[in-house]
Scaffold this active site. Structure first.
Site, PDB file in Angstrom:
ATOM      1  N   SER A   1      16.648 -22.700  22.685  1.00 29.20           N
ATOM      2  CA  SER A   1      17.660 -22.656  21.766  1.00 29.20           C
ATOM      3  C   SER A   1      18.420 -21.348  22.313  1.00 29.20           C
ATOM      4  CB  SER A   1      16.913 -22.110  20.315  1.00 29.20           C
ATOM      5  OG  SER A   1      17.824 -21.513  19.450  1.00 29.20           O
TER       6      SER A   1
ATOM      7  N   CYS B   1      11.335 -18.245   8.795  1.00 26.96           N
ATOM      8  CA  CYS B   1      11.882 -19.861   8.398  1.00 26.96           C
ATOM      9  C   CYS B   1      11.002 -20.073   7.195  1.00 26.96           C
ATOM     10  CB  CYS B   1      11.410 -20.801   9.686  1.00 26.96           C
ATOM     11  SG  CYS B   1      12.287 -20.354  11.010  1.00 26.96           S
TER      12      CYS B   1
HETATM   13  C1  LIG Z   1      13.959 -20.322  16.478  1.00 26.49           C
HETATM   14  C2  LIG Z   1      12.931 -21.366  16.753  1.00 26.49           C
HETATM   15  C3  LIG Z   1      13.122 -22.774  16.536  1.00 26.49           C
HETATM   16  C4  LIG Z   1      14.336 -23.213  15.800  1.00 26.49           C
HETATM   17  O1  LIG Z   1      15.643 -23.190  16.812  1.00 26.49           O
HETATM   18  P1  LIG Z   1      17.057 -23.373  16.202  1.00 26.49           P
HETATM   19  O2  LIG Z   1      17.710 -23.194  17.410  1.00 26.49           O
HETATM   20  O3  LIG Z   1      17.228 -22.193  15.116  1.00 26.49           O
HETATM   21  O4  LIG Z   1      17.041 -24.569  15.479  1.00 26.49           O
HETATM   22  C5  LIG Z   1      12.264 -23.715  16.947  1.00 26.49           C
HETATM   23  N1  LIG Z   1      11.103 -23.138  17.509  1.00 26.49           N
HETATM   24  C6  LIG Z   1      10.710 -21.997  17.713  1.00 26.49           C
HETATM   25  C7  LIG Z   1       9.269 -21.479  18.357  1.00 26.49           C
HETATM   26  C8  LIG Z   1      11.521 -21.154  17.359  1.00 26.49           C
HETATM   27  O5  LIG Z   1      11.439 -19.653  17.693  1.00 26.49           O
END
Ligand SMILES: *Cc1c(COP(=O)(O)O)cnc(C)c1O
Length: 396
Positions: A204, A332
């Protein structure tokens, strides 16, 4: 006019600011070079496509992959969905069993649940008290029908780093695919998908000083060639694996962020480890009844997650809001009163889980920030404890 100074930002597991160099690299692709990377008939399209391919090579280099193994997505959530749902669908003949871990991000747990609702079996492995997955438990759980194992590289709440290379060797021996969510690890740790035996890996951009809304999935193409069924259907972009007009500025930003992480990541990790250790030492000296959640040894250099006895995490965080931006549990799932599923998996009581606070340090943080945060936490904890009827030992 008086302006309140902004609080110190220590929530880098939730998101990071865009590096000014990344922003600068992106800007021309909003206006000057605005072409559609799929336009094959003119210079506007060629320029965009060239930039996308350069970024693809930069992202690949960060993780030891080849450029043609990188699929751009909207973020790690989408990458995880494509990896899990796509690999499951493509390997129905092998069986209908996947293995994951109880401390995964919702973006892994929820697609696994979706598979379960379609009749798949899902094994969710427990972790040890230090938050680490014991590979022996994985070895016991793999069956002939197991298609995929999904285990994150580093945890977003407690920062613990799983033994991915060992897990990769097991998966190779037993012939199942390994997917790794490396969202939190990419900016901090050297990652080599081949050395670690990883078949699918999610990234990401906004967790590594790049923009939000862009991510990537590494899909191994050689020894073995991993097949996926797409989740998003349309114009056949990204070799048919992820249709939709490419987010060219976002992709350029992600490439730039990856290049910076590759050249500066080790240095930043060292600097943040020193700050994190200073933060922990300061808190230990000033705040009685403090416990670290998860292994300190196998941990991201920028993470600290602690529980403070007798103090409600949300009250502490609200009390600190003018000093420092931090979170309790994962961003989240916050907003729900449920204690963090990650802390619960470590066997931490709901009471102590509700007393948890997560610090995520980042490149902008300084020693002075750390000292101010220690002071702020000590003061707020003392105040909250003085207010509580059954107050344990007071701080400061
Ligand atoms: C932030 C995060 C995600 C989600 O990523 P996005 O790009 O915001 O969809 C998934 N897994 C982990 C471990 C994260 O820290």
């Amino acid at each position: 006019m008086t302006t309140q100074p902004r609080p110190i930002y220590m929530d880098h597991h939730a998101t990071t600011p865009v590096d000014p160099r990344v922003l600068e690299a992106m800007l021309p692709y909003f206006s000057e070079y605005f072409g559609n990377a799929s336009s094959r008939t003119h210079e506007f399209g060629w320029r965009a496509a060239e930039a996308v391919e350069a970024a693809r090579a930069q992202v690949a280099a960060l993780i030891g992959a080849d450029a043609d193994e990188i699929v751009f997505t909207s973020g790690a959530t989408e990458s995880n969905n494509l990896a899990i749902l796509g690999a499951a669908e493509a390997n129905l003949r092998r069986g209908r069993h996947v293995i994951t871990c109880m401390t995964e991000h919702r973006a892994v747990l929820d697609p696994c649940r979706a598979l379960e609702q379609r009749g798949w079996r899902v094994t969710r492995l427990p972790v040890e008290a230090d938050g680490l997955l014991d590979p022996a438990r994985l070895a016991d759980a793999i069956e002939a029908e197991t298609v995929l194992v999904s285990v994150m590289w580093a945890n977003n709440e407690i920062g613990v780093i799983h033994p991915i290379a060992e897990i990769g060797r097991l998966c190779a021996q037993r012939g199942c695919l390994l997917h790794v969510d490396a969202s939190q690890a990419a900016a901090m740790l050297p990652l080599d998908v081949r050395a670690a035996g990883v078949h699918l890996l999610s990234l990401s951009a906004h967790k590594m000083y790049g923009p939000k809304g862009i991510g990537a999935l590494y899909v191994r193409r050689r020894e073995p060639r991993v097949r996926l069924v797409p989740v998003v259907h349309g114009g056949g972009h990204e070799r048919g694996l992820r249709s939709g007009t490419l987010n060219v500025p976002g992709i350029v930003g992600m490439g730039s962020a990856a290049a910076i992480a590759r050249s500066e990541g080790a240095q930043v990790a060292k600097q943040l480890a020193a700050l994190r250790d200073r933060l922990l030492a300061g808190l230990r000296a000033r705040v009685p009844g403090l416990q670290v959640n998860g292994s300190l040894e196998h941990r991201l250099p920028n993470n600290l997650n602690v529980s403070i006895e007798g103090v409600e995490g949300e009250s502490l965080i609200m009390g600190l809001r003018s000093v420092v931006a931090v979170s309790s549990g994962s961003a989240c799932t916050s907003g729900s009163a449920e204690p963090s599923h990650v802390l619960a998996a470590l066997g931490i009581s709901p009471r102590l889980a509700h007393s948890s606070i997560r610090f995520g340090l980042g490149r902008g943080n300084t020693q002075e920030d750390v000292d101010r945060v220690v002071e702020g936490v000590a003061q707020v904890v003392a105040r909250l404890r003085a207010m509580a009827p059954d107050a344990p030992p007071s701080a400061t």
